[in-house]
Design an enzyme around this catalytic site. Structure first.
Site, PDB file in Angstrom:
ATOM      1  N   ASP A   4      -6.598   3.901 -19.471  1.00 26.16           N
ATOM      2  CA  ASP A   4      -7.761   4.659 -19.935  1.00 26.16           C
ATOM      3  C   ASP A   4      -7.426   6.131 -20.142  1.00 26.16           C
ATOM      4  OD1 ASP A   4      -9.472   2.567 -20.171  1.00 26.16           O
ATOM      5  OD2 ASP A   4     -10.561   2.920 -18.297  1.00 26.16           O
ATOM      6  N   SER A  50      -4.132 -24.833  16.396  1.00 22.66           N
ATOM      7  CA  SER A  50      -4.224 -23.366  16.254  1.00 22.66           C
ATOM      8  C   SER A  50      -3.129 -22.843  15.321  1.00 22.66           C
ATOM      9  CB  SER A  50      -4.165 -22.676  17.617  1.00 22.66           C
ATOM     10  OG  SER A  50      -3.131 -23.142  18.436  1.00 22.66           O
TER      11      SER A  50
END
Length: 608
Positions: free
Chosen positions: A15, A519
């Site tokens: 831009d 886990s």
């Protein structure tokens, strides 16, 4: 001369952010002669056919020049006759949004660029919302590349209208929309003849005159303590930067979170004695009596600063790993760092509309409101009252990378209404009664690794030795306590968190607790270690995947390979190998009795 202005440039890729600032410095004669000469020479081999490439003044990295994009935040300092400036040129690529947020955290004003041929796009909206989140109250929308649309006023007005509608409700103090051409110099330092319909100031004169003074400056003194200075036995001073108000010798201050009161005996500003310290100054405060103060505490004259262990925050998620409820991080507010858990995700914030969107997990560069629980009380204030005590970052406990930044919205009422009830019978008394040291033996490994079988055998051995135990098995717990949880990542995280809390309570009862859970995530096991404390002993059952599949007692691997079970650990969901377990055992190499002997022998070191 007006005061210092700190501003950033942001917007989407290409831009023209770097070109804009470079052209401003060049036209305003703010470059040294050697910088100007180097720019002209570098531009001869640049991407503009020999014409000056102003972006080269800020895109300093080789990768930036090669790709034509900004990657890192480039800071520049310059002064005109009317004002001094610090500008942070931030990257526009979505991949580097975290760098843009870093730049926004220091700024008073933001210049957001849009390409006039594209208008307001998603990245424009994202950057505008991040600027608002970071407390920036002054925006400049620079509609760039006006030369490519022949300086069309109607197109400019359309973009201006879109931006104004998007930022409605942003709590901004000023918005200025300026048509510019960064490459040609239109409306950068002086008014352009191509936009006679534009009646306001060009960019640089506007920046020289904009008033960014904060009207709601606090009168009350606030100083987060960075360091306790004790050069000798007769001096104890608390050092930090004054974040609000003023402090003078003789003032009574409150120490938080201990809530003690003392008077200021002496002050040093830098290394010079002074009667007064003001906002922004580094000071050393000596009090007239001994108080409980350390790094992370706060000295203040305000009665209204919060002390709590739970609050709601709005955060920008910056980690490549998605955020799910139950994950544990280090939470930094001011100078204090504490372990904390994202308890729940209230909602995501839609970048385009600002609407609240239900969410169970959050991905990189998304904005989210969530509830956070801390390991102990922390001092904080609402961000709009005090940026130093209202801003926060979340730090990954495994990688030590910053996972998120954001602001605190408010405390949670239950954090002040629910108090920990101390009991006369303590953990120590219960442990003495049972004649043992409580432990949590955390068995982790793949499905089929032998965790449950080994944990069961170890418990029988410990009971035969006269110990008091309780075994928590993954499947058994899901029949009751965790019956409402599935196997998605956020459910797995919550499953482990609940078990950790139960194991801690059982340790409080003086029991040796054995847990058998896959886990799979290292961060969740670290969270369990944090919750349980020094009683946590991790036992990694490291049986290889190939052996686990051969066993496949429940037929789960076969179903997972066939795609019948989603999110199955080791097949369609990862298992993160423990980094440094206290005990490791491969059950494929030992008989059950041999494995039990080995594990129990290792456990004895922790029971002494």
């Amino acid at each position: 001369m007006k005061g210092l202005l700190k501003f950033i440039t942001c917007g989407s890729v290409d831009d023209g952010k770097s070109t804009l600032i470079g052209h401003m410095l060049y036209d305003a004669k703010l470059l040294f002669a050697d910088q100007e000469k180097a720019l002209e020479l570098d531009s001869k081999v640049g991407s503009r056919g020999g014409e000056i490439d102003y972006s080269l003044l800020l895109d300093g990295l080789m990768a930036e020049r090669e790709q034509g994009i900004t990657i890192d935040v480039a800071y520049r300092y310059f002064t005109t006759d009317n004002r001094s400036f610090i500008v942070a040129d931030t990257p526009g690529h979505e991949e580097y949004t975290r760098n843009m947020a870093v730049g926004a955290s220091f700024a008073d004003l933001a210049i957001i660029l849009v390409d006039a041929t594209k208008g307001v796009i998603t990245q424009t909206k994202r950057h505008a919302r991040i600027c608002s989140l970071m407390g920036i109250r002054h925006l400049v929308l620079a509609v760039n590349k006006m030369d490519l649309i022949d300086f069309d006023q109607n197109r400019f007005e359309e973009i201006k209208k879109d931006f104004m509608q998007m930022t409605h409700g942003f709590n901004l103090e000023s918005i200025q929309v300026i048509p510019v051409s960064a490459t040609e110099g239109d409306n950068i330092t002086k008014k352009s003849e191509n936009t006679l319909w534009y009646k306001d100031l060009p960019l640089l004169p506007y920046l020289e005159n904009v008033d960014v003074t904060k009207e709601n400056e606090q009168d009350h003194f606030v100083m987060p303590v960075q360091r306790v200075s004790r050069p000798n036995h007769s001096f104890r001073g608390f050092q930090g930067q004054v974040e609000a108000g003023t402090v003078s010798v003789g003032d009574e201050v409150i120490t938080l979170p201990s809530n003690e009161r003392a008077k200021v005996k002496s002050l040093l500003v830098g290394d010079q004695e002074s009667d007064k310290g003001v906002n922004g100054q580094p000071v050393t405060v000596q009090l007239d009596r001994e108080v409980d103060v350390s790094r992370g505490n706060v000295l203040t004259t305000s009665e209204n600063i919060n002390v709590t262990d739970m609050f709601t925050a709005t955060i920008l998620w910056m980690d490549d790993t998605k955020l799910v409820p139950g994950r544990n991080y280090l939470v930094k507010v001011g100078t204090k760092v504490l372990p904390g858990t994202v308890m729940s995700i209230k909602h995501k914030i839609d970048i385009n509309t600002g609407k609240q969107v239900p969410a169970e997990q959050v991905y990189k560069n998304e904005l989210v409101e969530c509830d956070i629980s801390l390991s102990e009380n922390m001092v904080f204030d609402k961000f709009e009252n005090n940026e130093a005590l209202g801003g926060l970052i979340l730090i990954d406990r495994v990688t030590n990378m910053t996972s998120a930044c954001g602001v605190i919205e408010h405390d949670l009422r239950r954090s002040t209404n629910v108090k920990w009830q101390e009991t006369d019978i303590t953990r120590e008394i219960r442990s003495q009664q049972k004649g043992q040291k409580p432990l949590t033996l955390w068995f982790t490994g793949l499905s089929g690794s032998g965790k449950s079988t080994l944990a069961n055998a170890v418990e029988k051995r410990l009971v035969s030795m006269g110990h008091h135990t309780m075994l928590l098995d993954g499947d058994n717990v899901r029949h009751g306590l965790n019956k409402n949880l599935g196997f998605k990542e956020n459910d797995r995280v919550e499953n482990i968190r609940r078990i950790s809390e139960v194991a801690k309570l059982m340790n409080d009862a003086g029991l040796i607790t054995l847990t058998s859970f896959i886990s799979p995530y290292e961060s969740d096991r670290q969270n369990a270690r944090e919750i349980i404390g020094e009683e946590y002993v991790e036992i990694y059952v490291s049986t290889p995947l190939e052996e686990c599949e051969k066993r496949d007692v429940k037929g789960l691997y076969k179903k997972a390979r066939a795609g019948e079970i989603p999110n199955f650990t080791g097949i369609s969901s990862p298992y993160e190998t423990p980094v440094d377990p206290e005990i490791e055992i491969d059950t494929s190499r030992y008989s059950l009795d041999e494995a039990t002997d080995y594990v129990v022998d290792q456990i004895m070191k922790y029971l002494d």
